[in-house]
Write an enzyme that holds these catalytic residues in place. Structure first.
Site, PDB file in Angstrom:
ATOM      1  N   LYS A   1       1.940  -3.822   7.070  1.00 36.94           N
ATOM      2  CA  LYS A   1       2.212  -3.949   5.631  1.00 36.94           C
ATOM      3  C   LYS A   1       3.698  -3.710   5.349  1.00 36.94           C
ATOM      4  CE  LYS A   1      -0.544  -4.625   2.946  1.00 36.94           C
ATOM      5  NZ  LYS A   1      -1.146  -5.909   2.471  1.00 36.94           N
TER       6      LYS A   1
ATOM      7  N   TYR B   1      -1.911  -0.551  10.857  1.00 34.64           N
ATOM      8  CA  TYR B   1      -2.139  -1.284   9.605  1.00 34.64           C
ATOM      9  C   TYR B   1      -0.922  -1.131   8.694  1.00 34.64           C
ATOM     10  CZ  TYR B   1      -3.560  -1.515   4.679  1.00 34.64           C
ATOM     11  OH  TYR B   1      -3.600  -1.756   3.341  1.00 34.64           O
TER      12      TYR B   1
ATOM     13  N   THR C   1       0.828  -1.213   0.000  1.00 28.00           N
ATOM     14  CA  THR C   1       0.000   0.000   0.000  1.00 28.00           C
ATOM     15  C   THR C   1       0.859   1.258   0.000  1.00 28.00           C
ATOM     16  OG1 THR C   1      -1.497   1.281   1.403  1.00 28.00           O
ATOM     17  CG2 THR C   1      -0.113  -0.304   2.539  1.00 28.00           C
ATOM     18  N   ASP C   2       0.282   2.358  -0.452  1.00 28.05           N
ATOM     19  CA  ASP C   2       0.970   3.654  -0.373  1.00 28.05           C
ATOM     20  C   ASP C   2       1.198   4.077   1.082  1.00 28.05           C
ATOM     21  OD1 ASP C   2      -1.715   4.195   0.218  1.00 28.05           O
ATOM     22  OD2 ASP C   2      -1.949   5.766  -1.300  1.00 28.05           O
ATOM     23  N   GLU C   3       0.463   3.461   2.007  1.00 27.38           N
ATOM     24  CA  GLU C   3       0.566   3.882   3.412  1.00 27.38           C
ATOM     25  C   GLU C   3       1.887   3.471   4.060  1.00 27.38           C
ATOM     26  OE1 GLU C   3      -2.760   3.677   5.954  1.00 27.38           O
ATOM     27  OE2 GLU C   3      -4.230   3.710   4.338  1.00 27.38           O
TER      28      GLU C   3
HETATM   29  N1  LIG Z   1      -8.517  -1.075  -0.751  1.00 28.50           N
HETATM   30  C1  LIG Z   1      -7.508  -0.241  -0.924  1.00 28.50           C
HETATM   31  O1  LIG Z   1      -7.714   0.950  -1.231  1.00 28.50           O
HETATM   32  C2  LIG Z   1      -6.083  -0.711  -0.783  1.00 28.50           C
HETATM   33  C3  LIG Z   1      -5.076   0.230  -0.978  1.00 28.50           C
HETATM   34  C4  LIG Z   1      -3.746  -0.215  -0.877  1.00 28.50           C
HETATM   35  C5  LIG Z   1      -3.460  -1.531  -0.617  1.00 28.50           C
HETATM   36  N2  LIG Z   1      -4.472  -2.422  -0.402  1.00 28.50           N
HETATM   37  C6  LIG Z   1      -4.099  -3.823  -0.125  1.00 28.50           C
HETATM   38  O2  LIG Z   1      -4.751  -4.659  -1.076  1.00 28.50           O
HETATM   39  C7  LIG Z   1      -5.078  -5.910  -0.494  1.00 28.50           C
HETATM   40  C8  LIG Z   1      -6.569  -6.167  -0.617  1.00 28.50           C
HETATM   41  O3  LIG Z   1      -7.283  -5.118   0.038  1.00 28.50           O
HETATM   42  P1  LIG Z   1      -8.882  -5.053   0.007  1.00 28.50           P
HETATM   43  O4  LIG Z   1      -9.255  -3.625   0.076  1.00 28.50           O
HETATM   44  O5  LIG Z   1      -9.404  -5.905  -1.088  1.00 28.50           O
HETATM   45  O6  LIG Z   1      -9.220  -5.731   1.413  1.00 28.50           O
HETATM   46  P2  LIG Z   1     -10.566  -6.452   1.888  1.00 28.50           P
HETATM   47  O7  LIG Z   1     -10.606  -6.260   3.370  1.00 28.50           O
HETATM   48  O8  LIG Z   1     -11.735  -5.992   1.082  1.00 28.50           O
HETATM   49  O9  LIG Z   1     -10.351  -7.990   1.555  1.00 28.50           O
HETATM   50  C9  LIG Z   1      -9.440  -8.790   2.266  1.00 28.50           C
HETATM   51  C10 LIG Z   1      -9.790 -10.243   2.005  1.00 28.50           C
HETATM   52  O10 LIG Z   1      -8.839 -11.041   2.724  1.00 28.50           O
HETATM   53  C11 LIG Z   1      -9.548 -12.096   3.388  1.00 28.50           C
HETATM   54  N3  LIG Z   1      -8.781 -12.498   4.576  1.00 28.50           N
HETATM   55  C12 LIG Z   1      -8.540 -11.769   5.700  1.00 28.50           C
HETATM   56  N4  LIG Z   1      -7.818 -12.491   6.577  1.00 28.50           N
HETATM   57  C13 LIG Z   1      -7.553 -13.687   5.976  1.00 28.50           C
HETATM   58  C14 LIG Z   1      -6.828 -14.845   6.370  1.00 28.50           C
HETATM   59  N5  LIG Z   1      -6.222 -14.926   7.555  1.00 28.50           N
HETATM   60  N6  LIG Z   1      -6.761 -15.882   5.495  1.00 28.50           N
HETATM   61  C15 LIG Z   1      -7.371 -15.820   4.290  1.00 28.50           C
HETATM   62  N7  LIG Z   1      -8.084 -14.752   3.877  1.00 28.50           N
HETATM   63  C16 LIG Z   1      -8.171 -13.691   4.704  1.00 28.50           C
HETATM   64  C17 LIG Z   1     -10.897 -11.498   3.743  1.00 28.50           C
HETATM   65  O11 LIG Z   1     -11.881 -12.491   3.962  1.00 28.50           O
HETATM   66  C18 LIG Z   1     -11.183 -10.628   2.504  1.00 28.50           C
HETATM   67  O12 LIG Z   1     -11.864 -11.389   1.522  1.00 28.50           O
HETATM   68  C19 LIG Z   1      -4.580  -5.847   0.954  1.00 28.50           C
HETATM   69  O13 LIG Z   1      -3.296  -6.400   1.013  1.00 28.50           O
HETATM   70  C20 LIG Z   1      -4.514  -4.347   1.229  1.00 28.50           C
HETATM   71  O14 LIG Z   1      -3.550  -4.092   2.227  1.00 28.50           O
HETATM   72  C21 LIG Z   1      -5.782  -2.039  -0.475  1.00 28.50           C
END
Ligand SMILES: NC(=O)c1ccc[n+]([C@@H]2O[C@H](COP(=O)([O-])OP(=O)(O)OC[C@H]3O[C@@H](n4cnc5c(N)ncnc54)[C@H](O)[C@@H]3O)[C@@H](O)[C@H]2O)c1
Length: 314
Positions: A150, A146, A121-123
């Site tokens: 990451k 968080y 993530t950008d964070e």
């Molecule tokens: N949404 C954003 O804007 C954003 C921005 C930057 C980075 N990210 C990164 O992208 C990735 C996906 O983010 P997202 O927004 O889709 O998150 P989300 O919370 O919508 O989805 C996460 C998924 O992971 C599953 N999960 C959680 N714990 C688990 C475990 N122990 N075993 C198996 N599955 C598990 C959950 O059931 C869910 O389906 C993450 O790594 C997040 O850090 C997201």
């Protein structure tokens, strides 16, 4: 250039994972999703997607090792993803985001999976200065729990390359928005409030800035990385839509046909700005975001209007 083959996608029932599952199937990959279906994951997010779903934990070493056999690629998207939750209950973040990443990426190394991709993530950079954008080599200075988990996972990527000689690609993106995002996140929250005729709530003075990337554009970027990238690279994907929180909420008010904004106390440790420089990735992968912010928000609003439970806070 790698052609499509078999791919393991963790977190594929979540927001980004389910968009990526769709894009991978369209690109010709045979997709196996591993997802624990926590509060953030829904089976229905994969409705109509020709992917196998294995319900399980990324920290389950035996299961992950078994699923890794014969894969041509793995994308690790499973995570605890909501900053506000990490402030009150960090334990699942430490477990899933650090230990889960270790289990998945070490299993990929042990199995010799040709291309492993870790979603970050950008964070991880912490707060960006008022001007300029962080390039791929900027130092990591996470500003919340968080983001710290990451950043720790990124350190594991480095360690696995050093100890096992197995490269893992790291992908950092700006704030995603689009369909199937959990109702706790900013855009679905504002849509839910706007549709209910309630004021859209913002934390602090509303001047914190984020760069918005449509989830389908991000998914297309990961597909491009699998096709054209070299394992072990770091890639940035940015939306090019930097807005203050007030500007974005006001845009959603307009799309809802009117409404108001309400300001709440600031969140502890809120970073004022995140910003990624993705010039190198755009050149290397011939990728650029295609979804215009206004159109993407309007489509997300329509998706929520079809069934308001989609943006419910549950
Ligand atoms: N949404 C954003 O804007 C954003 C921005 C930057 C980075 N990210 C990164 O992208 C990735 C996906 O983010 P997202 O927004 O889709 O998150 P989300 O919370 O919508 O989805 C996460 C998924 O992971 C599953 N999960 C959680 N714990 C688990 C475990 N122990 N075993 C198996 N599955 C598990 C959950 O059931 C869910 O389906 C993450 O790594 C997040 O850090 C997201």
């Amino acid at each position: 250039m790698a052609g499509p083959g078999r791919i393991l996608l963790t977190g594929g029932a979540g927001f980004i994972g389910s968009a990526l599952a769709r894009a991978l199937v369209v690109d010709g990959w045979t997709v196996t999703v591993l997802d624990l279906l926590t509060y953030a994951g829904r089976r229905s997010h994969l409705d109509g997607v020709d992917a196998a779903l294995v319900v399980g934990d990324v920290c389950d070493e035996a299961l992950v090792k078994r699923l890794m056999v014969g894969q041509d690629a793995v994308v690790h998207a499973a995570a605890e993803s909501h900053v506000a939750r990490s402030l009150v209950n960090p334990a699942p973040f430490l477990r899933t985001n650090i230990e889960g990443a270790r289990v998945v990426l070490e299993a990929a190394a042990a199995e010799g999976v040709p291309h492993a991709v870790h979603l970050s993530t950008d964070e991880v950079f912490g707060e960006a200065p008022p001007e300029g954008r962080f390039g791929p080599d900027a130092p990591l200075r996470p500003g919340n729990l968080y983001a710290a988990t990451k950043a720790a996972a990124e350190a594991l990527v480095h360690a696995i390359r050093h100890t096992r000689g197995h490269p893992v690609s790291v992908v950092r993106c700006t704030n995603n928005y689009g369909p199937r995002q959990h109702g706790e996140k900013a855009v679905p929250t504002w849509i839910r409030l706007g549709l209910a005729g309630e004021p859209l709530t913002l934390h602090g003075d509303g001047l914190a800035r984020r760069d918005w990337l449509h989830v389908d554009d991000f998914a297309a970027g990961i597909v491009a990385l699998l096709r054209r990238g070299q394992p072990g690279e770091v890639h940035h994907f940015a939306g090019g839509n930097e807005r203050t929180n007030t500007q974005l909420a006001a845009q959603i008010v307009d799309l809802c046909g009117g409404g108001s904004l309400a300001y709440l106390p600031e969140r502890p440790g809120q970073d004022r700005r995140y910003a990624l420089n993705d010039d190198a990735t755009r050149a290397a992968l011939a990728w650029a975001p295609k979804v215009n912010l206004h159109d993407g928000l309007a489509a997300t609003l329509s998706w929520a209007q079809e069934d308001p439970r989609r943006v419910a806070l549950e």
